[in-house]
Design a protein around this motif. Structure first.
Motif, PDB file in Angstrom:
ATOM      1  N   LYS A  40       0.800  -1.228   0.000  1.00 59.19           N
ATOM      2  CA  LYS A  40       0.000   0.000   0.000  1.00 59.19           C
ATOM      3  C   LYS A  40       0.832   1.276   0.000  1.00 59.19           C
ATOM      4  O   LYS A  40       0.319   2.344  -0.299  1.00 59.19           O
ATOM      5  N   ASP A  41       2.108   1.168   0.391  1.00 56.77           N
ATOM      6  CA  ASP A  41       2.948   2.363   0.408  1.00 56.77           C
ATOM      7  C   ASP A  41       4.286   2.072  -0.253  1.00 56.77           C
ATOM      8  O   ASP A  41       4.644   0.919  -0.498  1.00 56.77           O
ATOM      9  N   LEU A  42       5.028   3.134  -0.530  1.00 56.14           N
ATOM     10  CA  LEU A  42       6.270   3.013  -1.288  1.00 56.14           C
ATOM     11  C   LEU A  42       7.313   2.162  -0.576  1.00 56.14           C
ATOM     12  O   LEU A  42       8.006   1.357  -1.197  1.00 56.14           O
ATOM     13  N   HIS A  43       7.426   2.309   0.747  1.00 60.11           N
ATOM     14  CA  HIS A  43       8.443   1.565   1.499  1.00 60.11           C
ATOM     15  C   HIS A  43       8.189   0.069   1.436  1.00 60.11           C
ATOM     16  O   HIS A  43       9.110  -0.733   1.196  1.00 60.11           O
ATOM     17  N   SER A  44       6.951  -0.364   1.659  1.00 59.00           N
ATOM     18  CA  SER A  44       6.641  -1.792   1.606  1.00 59.00           C
ATOM     19  C   SER A  44       6.755  -2.325   0.174  1.00 59.00           C
ATOM     20  O   SER A  44       7.119  -3.483  -0.038  1.00 59.00           O
ATOM     21  N   PHE A  45       6.477  -1.467  -0.804  1.00 62.10           N
ATOM     22  CA  PHE A  45       6.633  -1.816  -2.221  1.00 62.10           C
ATOM     23  C   PHE A  45       8.091  -2.159  -2.523  1.00 62.10           C
ATOM     24  O   PHE A  45       8.393  -3.193  -3.131  1.00 62.10           O
ATOM     25  N   ILE A  46       9.001  -1.308  -2.045  1.00 61.77           N
ATOM     26  CA  ILE A  46      10.430  -1.532  -2.263  1.00 61.77           C
ATOM     27  C   ILE A  46      10.895  -2.800  -1.554  1.00 61.77           C
ATOM     28  O   ILE A  46      11.641  -3.615  -2.109  1.00 61.77           O
ATOM     29  N   ARG A  47      10.444  -2.999  -0.315  1.00 57.91           N
ATOM     30  CA  ARG A  47      10.836  -4.189   0.450  1.00 57.91           C
ATOM     31  C   ARG A  47      10.325  -5.472  -0.217  1.00 57.91           C
ATOM     32  O   ARG A  47      11.036  -6.469  -0.299  1.00 57.91           O
ATOM     33  N   HIS A  48       9.087  -5.426  -0.699  1.00 55.46           N
ATOM     34  CA  HIS A  48       8.499  -6.589  -1.355  1.00 55.46           C
ATOM     35  C   HIS A  48       9.303  -6.960  -2.603  1.00 55.46           C
ATOM     36  O   HIS A  48       9.569  -8.149  -2.860  1.00 55.46           O
ATOM     37  N   LEU A  49       9.705  -5.948  -3.366  1.00 57.60           N
ATOM     38  CA  LEU A  49      10.481  -6.203  -4.575  1.00 57.60           C
ATOM     39  C   LEU A  49      11.852  -6.783  -4.239  1.00 57.60           C
ATOM     40  O   LEU A  49      12.335  -7.710  -4.906  1.00 57.60           O
ATOM     41  N   LYS A  50      12.497  -6.258  -3.189  1.00 58.84           N
ATOM     42  CA  LYS A  50      13.822  -6.755  -2.799  1.00 58.84           C
ATOM     43  C   LYS A  50      13.767  -8.232  -2.432  1.00 58.84           C
ATOM     44  O   LYS A  50      14.686  -8.997  -2.735  1.00 58.84           O
ATOM     45  N   LYS A  51      12.692  -8.639  -1.755  1.00 56.72           N
ATOM     46  CA  LYS A  51      12.534 -10.052  -1.379  1.00 56.72           C
ATOM     47  C   LYS A  51      12.451 -10.945  -2.616  1.00 56.72           C
ATOM     48  O   LYS A  51      12.757 -12.136  -2.555  1.00 56.72           O
ATOM     49  N   ASN A  52      12.034 -10.347  -3.722  1.00 55.64           N
ATOM     50  CA  ASN A  52      11.912 -11.100  -4.977  1.00 55.64           C
ATOM     51  C   ASN A  52      13.018 -10.740  -5.969  1.00 55.64           C
ATOM     52  O   ASN A  52      12.845 -10.855  -7.189  1.00 55.64           O
ATOM     53  N   ASP A  53      14.157 -10.265  -5.403  1.00 55.94           N
ATOM     54  CA  ASP A  53      15.368  -9.993  -6.192  1.00 55.94           C
ATOM     55  C   ASP A  53      15.194  -8.896  -7.232  1.00 55.94           C
ATOM     56  O   ASP A  53      15.803  -8.934  -8.311  1.00 55.94           O
ATOM     57  N   VAL A  54      14.336  -7.920  -6.931  1.00 51.73           N
ATOM     58  CA  VAL A  54      14.170  -6.760  -7.804  1.00 51.73           C
ATOM     59  C   VAL A  54      14.571  -5.503  -7.040  1.00 51.73           C
ATOM     60  O   VAL A  54      14.054  -5.240  -5.954  1.00 51.73           O
ATOM     61  N   ASN A  55      15.508  -4.751  -7.591  1.00 49.13           N
ATOM     62  CA  ASN A  55      15.918  -3.487  -6.991  1.00 49.13           C
ATOM     63  C   ASN A  55      15.291  -2.327  -7.753  1.00 49.13           C
ATOM     64  O   ASN A  55      15.084  -2.405  -8.965  1.00 49.13           O
ATOM     65  N   VAL A  56      14.992  -1.261  -7.023  1.00 47.70           N
ATOM     66  CA  VAL A  56      14.340  -0.097  -7.622  1.00 47.70           C
ATOM     67  C   VAL A  56      15.281   1.097  -7.599  1.00 47.70           C
ATOM     68  O   VAL A  56      15.907   1.392  -6.574  1.00 47.70           O
ATOM     69  N   LEU A  57      15.394   1.776  -8.722  1.00 47.66           N
ATOM     70  CA  LEU A  57      16.167   3.021  -8.812  1.00 47.66           C
ATOM     71  C   LEU A  57      15.179   4.168  -9.000  1.00 47.66           C
ATOM     72  O   LEU A  57      14.050   3.965  -9.440  1.00 47.66           O
ATOM     73  N   PHE A  58      15.605   5.376  -8.651  1.00 48.42           N
ATOM     74  CA  PHE A  58      14.722   6.528  -8.841  1.00 48.42           C
ATOM     75  C   PHE A  58      15.464   7.621  -9.599  1.00 48.42           C
ATOM     76  O   PHE A  58      16.544   8.042  -9.188  1.00 48.42           O
ATOM     77  N   ASN A  59      14.900   8.054 -10.710  1.00 40.41           N
ATOM     78  CA  ASN A  59      15.448   9.195 -11.439  1.00 40.41           C
ATOM     79  C   ASN A  59      14.855  10.466 -10.844  1.00 40.41           C
ATOM     80  O   ASN A  59      13.638  10.569 -10.679  1.00 40.41           O
ATOM     81  N   GLN A  60      15.718  11.420 -10.507  1.00 43.09           N
ATOM     82  CA  GLN A  60      15.254  12.669  -9.904  1.00 43.09           C
ATOM     83  C   GLN A  60      15.615  13.861 -10.766  1.00 43.09           C
ATOM     84  O   GLN A  60      16.717  13.941 -11.316  1.00 43.09           O
ATOM     85  N   ALA A  61      14.662  14.784 -10.874  1.00 43.03           N
ATOM     86  CA  ALA A  61      14.911  16.038 -11.570  1.00 43.03           C
ATOM     87  C   ALA A  61      15.719  16.956 -10.664  1.00 43.03           C
ATOM     88  O   ALA A  61      15.926  16.672  -9.478  1.00 43.03           O
ATOM     89  N   SER A  62      16.186  18.071 -11.189  1.00 45.12           N
ATOM     90  CA  SER A  62      16.998  19.011 -10.401  1.00 45.12           C
ATOM     91  C   SER A  62      16.210  19.587  -9.226  1.00 45.12           C
ATOM     92  O   SER A  62      16.775  20.018  -8.228  1.00 45.12           O
ATOM     93  N   THR A  63      14.893  19.560  -9.320  1.00 50.70           N
ATOM     94  CA  THR A  63      14.044  20.061  -8.238  1.00 50.70           C
ATOM     95  C   THR A  63      13.910  19.061  -7.094  1.00 50.70           C
ATOM     96  O   THR A  63      13.370  19.384  -6.037  1.00 50.70           O
ATOM     97  N   GLY A  64      14.393  17.836  -7.324  1.00 48.13           N
ATOM     98  CA  GLY A  64      14.278  16.798  -6.316  1.00 48.13           C
ATOM     99  C   GLY A  64      13.093  15.885  -6.529  1.00 48.13           C
ATOM    100  O   GLY A  64      12.967  14.862  -5.865  1.00 48.13           O
TER     101      GLY A  64
END
Length: 260
Positions: free
Chosen positions: A195-219
């Motif tokens: 339901k939230d971004l943190h648990s989404f990232i953790r769930h993916l890591k458990k399944n051997d998927v890493n997430v990267l984030f592209n950020q604009a100059s504004t952050g």
């Protein structure tokens, strides 16, 4: 309804993929043969018939047409209705005098069937493949109306990008999904289970998927590539459902709180 087409060189390879489904031990995933004009499903007899058909047009290398017709999850279709739709689709796509098989599969959460046909007709002519996808989209829309089917998105707007020709041929040849297909499945499951971004990232890591984030100059986050087994892909590659715009709206996310 969504039609996913491919044209390849190995009719027997595509047939073996469907034949295995006919003999699946798990009866809930077992396929059914709905219709064919081949005299037998036995491999040796089938090969003889194929050799005879190929002799009519020996220079045609890409002689195999394979497509799946995919219906909405809530759609309830009798065998007779699914077969009528598949046969009309096949005929209207130009395969009105060709050798073919039609199989119904039960290995997904939505009704679907597979059509396997030879491109060379019994009279030696060949079904033309120009504008295949455009003609198919037009035909699908007509069939939805005629048979009172749920009208699904145009395949170009589908939130998950369909397998391309090379991926379909690889699955038919090896029985294994591509890295892109595996990534789609794992990210899609994470979106369903969290339901939230943190648990989404953790769930993916458990399944051997890493997430990267592209950020604009504004952050601000402007893209979200995924990495699995050395393969990297963003939403543009996987489908609209996997883009940051969709993910950030689906999951609980606040820029200031979650920026780190």
């Amino acid at each position: 309804m969504i039609a996913k087409q491919s044209i390849g060189k190995s009719f027997m390879g595509a047939y073996e993929y469907n034949y295995k489904k006919l003999h699946e031990k798990d009866t809930t995933k077992r396929a059914e043969l709905l219709s064919t004009n081949f005299s037998s499903t036995e491999r040796e007899i089938l090969k003889k018939e194929l050799d005879l058909m190929k002799s009519l047009n020996p220079r045609l290398a890409r002689n195999t047409y394979h497509t799946s017709l995919n219906f909405g999850k809530e759609e309830i279709l009798s065998i007779e209705k699914m077969l009528a739709i598949a046969e009309e689709y096949l005929n209207k796509m130009g395969f009105d005098n060709n050798a073919y098989f039609i199989f119904q599969h039960h290995d997904t959460d939505h009704p679907h069937c597979h059509i396997l046909a030879l491109r060379n007709r019994f009279d030696g002519t060949v079904v033309i493949d120009s504008n295949n996808f455009r003609r198919s989209e037009k035909m699908v829309r007509k069939l939805e109306k005629k048979y009172h089917l749920q009208e699904l998105r145009n395949s170009k707007e589908d939130p998950t990008k369909a397998p391309n020709k090379d991926e379909i041929e690889m699955v038919l040849r090896t029985g294994e999904p591509s890295k892109r297909m595996i990534l789609q499945e794992r990210v899609n499951e994470a979106l369903k289970q969290t339901k939230d971004l943190h648990s989404f990232i953790r769930h993916l890591k458990k399944n051997d998927v890493n997430v990267l984030f592209n950020q604009a100059s504004t952050g601000r986050v402007c893209g979200i590539p995924y990495v699995c087994d050395g393969f990297t892909a963003n939403g543009q590659v996987l489908g609209n459902k996997f883009k940051w715009g969709y993910v950030s709206k689906t999951l609980e996310y606040e820029q200031v709180r979650d920026s780190k």
